[in-house]
Scaffold this active site. Sequence first.
Site, PDB file in Angstrom:
ATOM      1  N   ASN A 105      38.098  35.313  40.530  1.00 37.53           N
ATOM      2  CA  ASN A 105      38.907  35.615  39.337  1.00 37.53           C
ATOM      3  C   ASN A 105      39.727  34.435  38.823  1.00 37.53           C
ATOM      4  O   ASN A 105      40.587  34.599  37.967  1.00 37.53           O
ATOM      5  CB  ASN A 105      39.835  36.797  39.619  1.00 37.53           C
ATOM      6  CG  ASN A 105      39.078  37.962  40.218  1.00 37.53           C
ATOM      7  OD1 ASN A 105      39.290  38.306  41.369  1.00 37.53           O
ATOM      8  ND2 ASN A 105      38.154  38.526  39.466  1.00 37.53           N
ATOM      9  N   ILE A 112      42.743  32.356  34.615  1.00 35.84           N
ATOM     10  CA  ILE A 112      42.934  33.475  35.532  1.00 35.84           C
ATOM     11  C   ILE A 112      42.520  34.776  34.873  1.00 35.84           C
ATOM     12  O   ILE A 112      42.855  35.028  33.716  1.00 35.84           O
ATOM     13  CB  ILE A 112      44.420  33.583  35.939  1.00 35.84           C
ATOM     14  CG1 ILE A 112      44.834  32.321  36.674  1.00 35.84           C
ATOM     15  CG2 ILE A 112      44.677  34.820  36.803  1.00 35.84           C
ATOM     16  CD1 ILE A 112      46.325  32.113  36.696  1.00 35.84           C
ATOM     17  N   CYS A 113      41.782  35.594  35.616  1.00 40.26           N
ATOM     18  CA  CYS A 113      41.438  36.919  35.131  1.00 40.26           C
ATOM     19  C   CYS A 113      42.243  37.941  35.918  1.00 40.26           C
ATOM     20  O   CYS A 113      41.975  38.188  37.088  1.00 40.26           O
ATOM     21  CB  CYS A 113      39.952  37.173  35.313  1.00 40.26           C
ATOM     22  SG  CYS A 113      39.478  38.813  34.793  1.00 40.26           S
ATOM     23  N   LEU A 114      43.259  38.488  35.278  1.00 43.44           N
ATOM     24  CA  LEU A 114      44.100  39.507  35.888  1.00 43.44           C
ATOM     25  C   LEU A 114      44.479  40.473  34.773  1.00 43.44           C
ATOM     26  O   LEU A 114      45.087  40.055  33.787  1.00 43.44           O
ATOM     27  CB  LEU A 114      45.345  38.854  36.501  1.00 43.44           C
ATOM     28  CG  LEU A 114      46.382  39.750  37.168  1.00 43.44           C
ATOM     29  CD1 LEU A 114      45.801  40.466  38.373  1.00 43.44           C
ATOM     30  CD2 LEU A 114      47.606  38.942  37.590  1.00 43.44           C
ATOM     31  N   ARG A 118      46.506  40.509  30.452  1.00 38.37           N
ATOM     32  CA  ARG A 118      45.677  40.676  29.269  1.00 38.37           C
ATOM     33  C   ARG A 118      46.371  41.500  28.223  1.00 38.37           C
ATOM     34  O   ARG A 118      46.757  42.637  28.468  1.00 38.37           O
ATOM     35  CB  ARG A 118      44.391  41.400  29.655  1.00 38.37           C
ATOM     36  CG  ARG A 118      43.224  40.487  29.706  1.00 38.37           C
ATOM     37  CD  ARG A 118      41.963  41.296  29.882  1.00 38.37           C
ATOM     38  NE  ARG A 118      41.163  40.696  30.923  1.00 38.37           N
ATOM     39  CZ  ARG A 118      40.285  41.351  31.655  1.00 38.37           C
ATOM     40  NH1 ARG A 118      40.090  42.635  31.463  1.00 38.37           N
ATOM     41  NH2 ARG A 118      39.611  40.722  32.582  1.00 38.37           N
TER      42      ARG A 118
END
Length: 183
Positions: A105, A112-114, A118
């Site tokens: 992630n 960063i993918c969280l 978002r």
Amino acid sequence: SGIMINLQKRIKGVDDNKKYMDTRITIREKLLTEEMKELERTLMGDKVCRLTFPSPGVLHEMHLTITPNDGFYKGGVYHFDIKVPAEYNNVPPVVKCLTRVWHPNITEEGAICLSLLRENSLDAFGWRPTRNMTEVVHGLASLFTDLMDFDDPLNQQAAEQYQQNRGNFENKVKDYIGKYARH
């Protein structure tokens, strides 16, 4: 059109946008002052997360250090740059990982993918004005433990490697810690 009118006002020295931004910044500073008190209490005695402020008196630019104490990333030290935009808390903070990490992630460039970070996320975990910096810090820390997500990866290769050969994935994580994330 609205743009022309604004331009006319600006030429006359009336800048609605500046007034708006000043208001937003005041709101952000107030929110952050409150939230930092709570966050300091939460992080007292926390061995995993450490929050510092690179510029004295500037609350909207933070540096977060995460030192996971279990799981794949144990033994690594990960640095994050957190910037809180003027539109906070209508919008989430902007976070970048400064340490190279092999992670499903987090890209090697630090994106960063969280869900929490978002805006307009479709799931229930996205950013909402009711969220706060304490949740952001805990969310980032959880990326190294229970929030690691292989179904919606940002680093596809890391996710695939984990699924195909967990031993290789673990070795590569450790290799990156040795190279980029040592104490």
